[in-house]
Design a protein around this motif. Sequence first.
Motif, PDB file in Angstrom:
ATOM      1  N   GLY A  89       0.984  -1.000   0.047  1.00 20.21           N
ATOM      2  CA  GLY A  89      -0.296  -0.120  -0.060  1.00 20.21           C
ATOM      3  C   GLY A  89       0.941   1.469  -0.162  1.00 20.21           C
ATOM      4  O   GLY A  89       2.683   1.378  -0.215  1.00 20.21           O
ATOM      5  N   GLU A  90       0.759   2.326  -0.087  1.00 21.25           N
ATOM      6  CA  GLU A  90       1.003   3.692  -0.040  1.00 21.25           C
ATOM      7  C   GLU A  90       0.585   4.928   0.491  1.00 21.25           C
ATOM      8  O   GLU A  90      -0.888   4.042   1.730  1.00 21.25           O
ATOM      9  CB  GLU A  90       0.351   4.476  -1.596  1.00 21.25           C
ATOM     10  N   ASN A  91       1.205   5.462   1.866  1.00 22.17           N
ATOM     11  CA  ASN A  91       1.099   6.546   2.109  1.00 22.17           C
ATOM     12  C   ASN A  91       1.605   8.294   1.619  1.00 22.17           C
ATOM     13  O   ASN A  91       3.028   8.076   2.553  1.00 22.17           O
ATOM     14  CB  ASN A  91       1.257   6.018   3.588  1.00 22.17           C
ATOM     15  N   PHE A  92       1.141   8.620   1.243  1.00 20.19           N
ATOM     16  CA  PHE A  92       1.286  10.016   0.838  1.00 20.19           C
ATOM     17  C   PHE A  92       0.744  11.162   0.325  1.00 20.19           C
ATOM     18  O   PHE A  92      -0.583  11.084   0.400  1.00 20.19           O
ATOM     19  CB  PHE A  92       2.640   9.622  -0.888  1.00 20.19           C
ATOM     20  N   TYR A 144       5.197  17.280  -5.474  1.00 15.93           N
ATOM     21  CA  TYR A 144       5.502  16.484  -5.116  1.00 15.93           C
ATOM     22  C   TYR A 144       5.035  16.033  -4.161  1.00 15.93           C
ATOM     23  O   TYR A 144       3.968  16.402  -3.253  1.00 15.93           O
ATOM     24  CB  TYR A 144       6.355  17.788  -4.253  1.00 15.93           C
ATOM     25  N   ARG A 145       4.973  14.624  -3.920  1.00 17.47           N
ATOM     26  CA  ARG A 145       4.734  13.928  -2.936  1.00 17.47           C
ATOM     27  C   ARG A 145       5.987  13.330  -1.655  1.00 17.47           C
ATOM     28  O   ARG A 145       6.604  12.309  -1.845  1.00 17.47           O
ATOM     29  CB  ARG A 145       4.220  12.516  -4.537  1.00 17.47           C
ATOM     30  N   PRO A 146       5.742  13.445  -0.433  1.00 15.91           N
ATOM     31  CA  PRO A 146       6.286  13.325   0.900  1.00 15.91           C
ATOM     32  C   PRO A 146       5.831  12.101   0.972  1.00 15.91           C
ATOM     33  O   PRO A 146       4.367  12.280   1.048  1.00 15.91           O
ATOM     34  CB  PRO A 146       6.495  14.205   1.403  1.00 15.91           C
ATOM     35  N   GLY A 147       6.105  10.843   1.536  1.00 17.45           N
ATOM     36  CA  GLY A 147       5.732   9.496   2.252  1.00 17.45           C
ATOM     37  C   GLY A 147       6.239   8.414   1.046  1.00 17.45           C
ATOM     38  O   GLY A 147       7.402   8.300   0.619  1.00 17.45           O
ATOM     39  N   ASP A 148       5.329   7.773   1.363  1.00 16.77           N
ATOM     40  CA  ASP A 148       5.757   6.278   0.597  1.00 16.77           C
ATOM     41  C   ASP A 148       5.285   5.750  -0.229  1.00 16.77           C
ATOM     42  O   ASP A 148       3.451   5.749  -0.382  1.00 16.77           O
ATOM     43  CB  ASP A 148       5.708   5.209   1.810  1.00 16.77           C
ATOM     44  N   VAL A 149       5.772   6.321  -0.920  1.00 16.90           N
ATOM     45  CA  VAL A 149       4.848   5.852  -2.814  1.00 16.90           C
ATOM     46  C   VAL A 149       5.642   4.884  -3.540  1.00 16.90           C
ATOM     47  O   VAL A 149       6.798   4.530  -3.201  1.00 16.90           O
ATOM     48  CB  VAL A 149       5.515   7.569  -3.839  1.00 16.90           C
ATOM     49  N   GLU A 150       4.731   3.746  -3.880  1.00 15.12           N
ATOM     50  CA  GLU A 150       4.891   2.727  -4.001  1.00 15.12           C
ATOM     51  C   GLU A 150       5.709   2.759  -6.224  1.00 15.12           C
ATOM     52  O   GLU A 150       5.077   3.206  -6.508  1.00 15.12           O
ATOM     53  CB  GLU A 150       3.717   1.528  -4.800  1.00 15.12           C
ATOM     54  N   PHE A 151       6.079   1.825  -6.495  1.00 17.50           N
ATOM     55  CA  PHE A 151       6.680   1.506  -7.655  1.00 17.50           C
ATOM     56  C   PHE A 151       5.770   2.103  -9.007  1.00 17.50           C
ATOM     57  O   PHE A 151       6.095   2.793 -10.008  1.00 17.50           O
ATOM     58  CB  PHE A 151       7.551   0.410  -7.991  1.00 17.50           C
TER      59      PHE A 151
END
Length: 431
Positions: A270-273, A299-306
Amino acid sequence: MKRHFFTSAVIAFFSGFAFADIGACPEGTVISSIQFEGLEHTKPRVVERELLNHVDEPFSVEKFDLEKRRLHDLDLFTSVSARCDGGTLTYSFVEIFRWIPAPAGKTTDRDGLMLGVALANLNVLGEDIRAEIQYRTALDPLFDKNEYAVYISSPYLFGLPLGWNFEFLVTDSYDEVHDFDEKSILVDLDLDYKILPHLSLLWTVTGRDLQDAAFLPELGMGFAFDYRDSKLDTRRGVYFEYMLTHVGEGDDSDSDCLVETGSSCKGMGGENFWELLTDARAYYTVSRFVTGATALVRYRPGDVEFYDYFSHGGVNSYRGRYADGVRLGVHEALLNLEERFVLMDRQAASIAGVNFFYGLQLVAGFDGSLLWNSGCPGWENYEGAVYGGVHLVVPAVDRLRFEVGYSPDRGEPKYFFGIIEKVSTSRWRSR
């Protein structure tokens, strides 16, 4: 608002028979009453809310020119004209076709050109509500990538200036850029509430069910200043939007090896950003030359998946290269400077009782591209390219774009075909 009305039937609209314009009212004529002609499928209130000339006021040619742009912006009419009979101001309309059972198309940086079938109604119940169902598939290889979609949108809701866009999209395709098999369902609702003539509050609510990954909710809010003379084929004015969106609800399966790629594997967690989006556009016209400058920064701070990394390359992002998995990034900035020459301004036409319009523009410009993963971007994250081409302005899809791009770093021209304005397609090109 997003625009998703991709019907390639408009390709046949290269020729037609122009309607004669009705002479406008003399400047300063006092308006005693207003009436409409030609509204066979459109309710009067749809056009009344766009008018700037009013009863008991002197007619203004300048206001009528602005009205005409606003009414054309509805994408419901091929031509709008006015005449005065004494103090009676009569607006005359020629409506565009409503129903479009036709081939459908879409271009994305990831999948290229996709074709299929569509059934669209551009004016449901005469309320300027657009609805469309589509099936699209990739051409190379045929039927390897498939999409099923439903789109419904309108600039008003129950008479309120609350624009809304609903999207339902099912995807079954192999993503060659991110290297995984995508099977997903997307449900999205965007709202645009105009609190002042040039200021809107924006909301977005999205749910994405991506196979082998966690459910991905999105919730966003922002605002937009819009001083453009028209949303479609803008000639003058500025637009600025700021949007803050949260994506995901936590990474609960990132450690699992769920997607095999050769000898390695990727975790489809999952993601969280957060996404901080800035969209700025400015246009100015001198004679037949339209200059546009745009910038899209995310701009995307946090956990971004591939699977949600940005890619730059193609008609909807950066026209100096084709999309591939080599150049990916968490954050992006797309810069553009474009010059358009209006070779043929909007012309109303009709073939076999089907009303439409068309126009032709020559374009040339510069694309700048920045992709990076952390910190501040440097020159190693930047690419630039020049491009030129021809745009055909048409109903429903805004424009068909034929463009050739060239990057000195690549050393060879790249050829592109696109649908709809790049400033719109850049926002949702990955879906």
